[in-house]
Design an enzyme around this catalytic site. Structure first.
Site, PDB file in Angstrom:
ATOM      1  N   ASP A 208     -25.121  70.006   1.356  1.00  0.00           N
ATOM      2  CA  ASP A 208     -24.752  71.419   1.485  1.00  0.00           C
ATOM      3  C   ASP A 208     -23.751  71.727   0.379  1.00  0.00           C
ATOM      4  O   ASP A 208     -22.608  71.258   0.404  1.00  0.00           O
ATOM      5  CB  ASP A 208     -24.140  71.669   2.863  1.00  0.00           C
ATOM      6  CG  ASP A 208     -23.907  73.151   3.140  1.00  0.00           C
ATOM      7  OD1 ASP A 208     -24.002  73.965   2.197  1.00  0.00           O
ATOM      8  OD2 ASP A 208     -23.601  73.499   4.291  1.00  0.00           O
ATOM      9  N   ALA A 210     -21.935  74.671  -1.054  1.00  0.00           N
ATOM     10  CA  ALA A 210     -21.573  76.078  -0.897  1.00  0.00           C
ATOM     11  C   ALA A 210     -20.402  76.501  -1.779  1.00  0.00           C
ATOM     12  O   ALA A 210     -20.167  77.699  -1.937  1.00  0.00           O
ATOM     13  CB  ALA A 210     -21.221  76.365   0.567  1.00  0.00           C
TER      14      ALA A 210
END
Length: 393
Positions: A208, A210
């Site tokens: 992930d 981000a």
């Protein structure tokens, strides 16, 4: 039919946002919502984004659909920033998604499609939407140790011990940088050890990503992702443009699937299939802005400068808060705040202390004491430091 619906638990952060809005106190401080704010409390439109938006407005001739996977130019531009040439192009499959959350959802859908029995391993703690989506999809789930509550750093030894139990084909969800919610990151040596373990166990990393550029810089934040991409035969990367480009409303994300060159076509076909099942054609406006910025050297230079300004602002706020807490308490206990990276840190306050911070001082943070450093400014740092020194044991 609707009578059979069951009430759903209210999202803690959305509830906190509403409580903050309803609070009439003028000196209240919002450290809950995960968006970047400047010194005035505004989430600004980046100069590069504004320029790209004007250029797009003047040049766009059609609003017809893109392909199911989105614009290939967007895939190439953003994957270049993420991977930086660390893997051959013929390994890369990609689809545009509605934000980073959409990329995570599509990655999990792909995992369920490819290997329904695979377990997804999550760091303890992690972003609450990770386990929420996994449970909703009915995917088996397990946890690995990550955060050491005493040192406020990564429990690398515990993490590796727990990941030593992963089975071949299991998926390990990793935060590429700026761990949410803790702000504590692995060192490059620890990342290398994780990569070695995943390869040895035959597990697949789901990264992930981000906050690239919010931690130690655009290139440094990509280094762990590139190392895993180069070492592991199969990798999934869910990237978000919300923070990195400040285009929260445009819901712009990218899911990258890395396999062998022989697997690439099959991965791409299945990613496009999943887009079709969930929302057909992905949104394009934000992706078009990102592409314009990354394909223009002048706009890229402006954007990277702005991103560095944001990073340094958050780092300065971290250092200022840690120094003020040391001054007030005479203790080095809070120095971890300066060592953490990205938007978030977990303070280590109890739920009761978090409630007192809200009720007595108008300081809002998530119940696990995750606070958004970007919600501070020069004026509110000493206010928060005094409240912590007075209330948190």
């Amino acid at each position: 039919m609707f009578d059979a619906l069951k009430p759903q638990p209210q999202d803690k952060i959305l509830k906190l946002i509403q409580m903050f809005r309803d609070d009439p106190r003028p000196g209240k401080i919002d450290l809950g919502v995960g968006v970047y704010k400047d010194a005035t409390g505004l989430t600004p439109v980046m100069r590069a984004v504004r320029t790209a938006g004007k250029r797009l407005w003047e040049s766009e001739t059609s609003k017809t659909y893109t392909g199911l996977a989105g614009d290939p130019a967007f895939h190439a531009a953003l994957s270049g920033v993420i991977l930086g040439g660390s893997v051959p192009q013929d390994r890369i499959a990609a689809v545009a998604t509605p934000g980073g959350t959409g990329a995570i959802r599509q990655a999990l859908e792909l995992i369920r499609l490819a290997s329904p029995a695979a377990r997804v391993w999550l760091s303890d703690p992690t972003w609450p939407n990770h386990p929420s989506i996994i449970r909703y999809l009915g995917i088996p789930m397990a946890w690995y140790r990550y955060f050491d509550a005493q040192t406020r750093g990564v429990d690398a030894e515990g993490m590796l011990a727990d990941l030593g139990q992963v089975a071949a084909g299991d998926v390990v969800l990793l935060h590429g940088c700026c761990h949410n919610p803790t702000g504590a990151n692995l060192t490059l040596a620890e990342w290398a050890a994780v990569a070695d373990l995943l390869v040895a166990r035959g597990a697949v990393p789901l990264i992930d990503l981000a906050y690239q550029g919010f931690g130690d810089g655009l290139e440094a934040d990509a280094a762990p992702v590139r190392a895993l991409a180069a070492r592991c035969p199969e990798v999934l990367i869910a990237a978000s443009c919300s923070k990195t480009f400040g285009i929260y409303r445009e819901r712009t994300g990218l899911l990258i699937g890395l396999g062998t060159s022989a697997q690439r076509g099959l991965i791409q076909e299945n990613l496009a299939f999943l887009n079709r099942q969930n929302y057909s054609f992905p949104p394009d406006h934000g992706a078009r802005l990102v592409t314009l910025i990354l394909e223009d050297p002048a706009l890229t230079a402006i954007w990277t400068q702005e991103l560095e300004e944001i990073r340094l602002n958050m780092l300065g706020l971290r250092q200022a808060l840690a120094q003020e807490l040391r001054r007030l308490t005479g203790s080095e206990r809070w120095d971890f705040i300066a060592r953490h990276r990205g938007m978030f840190s977990v303070l280590g306050a109890t739920g009761a202390e978090v409630e007192r911070l809200r009720a007595e001082r108008g300081i809002y943070m998530v119940s696990d004491s995750r606070m958004n450093i970007a919600g501070l400014n020069a004026a509110t740092v000493p206010v928060l430091a005094r409240a912590i020194a007075d209330i948190v044991a």
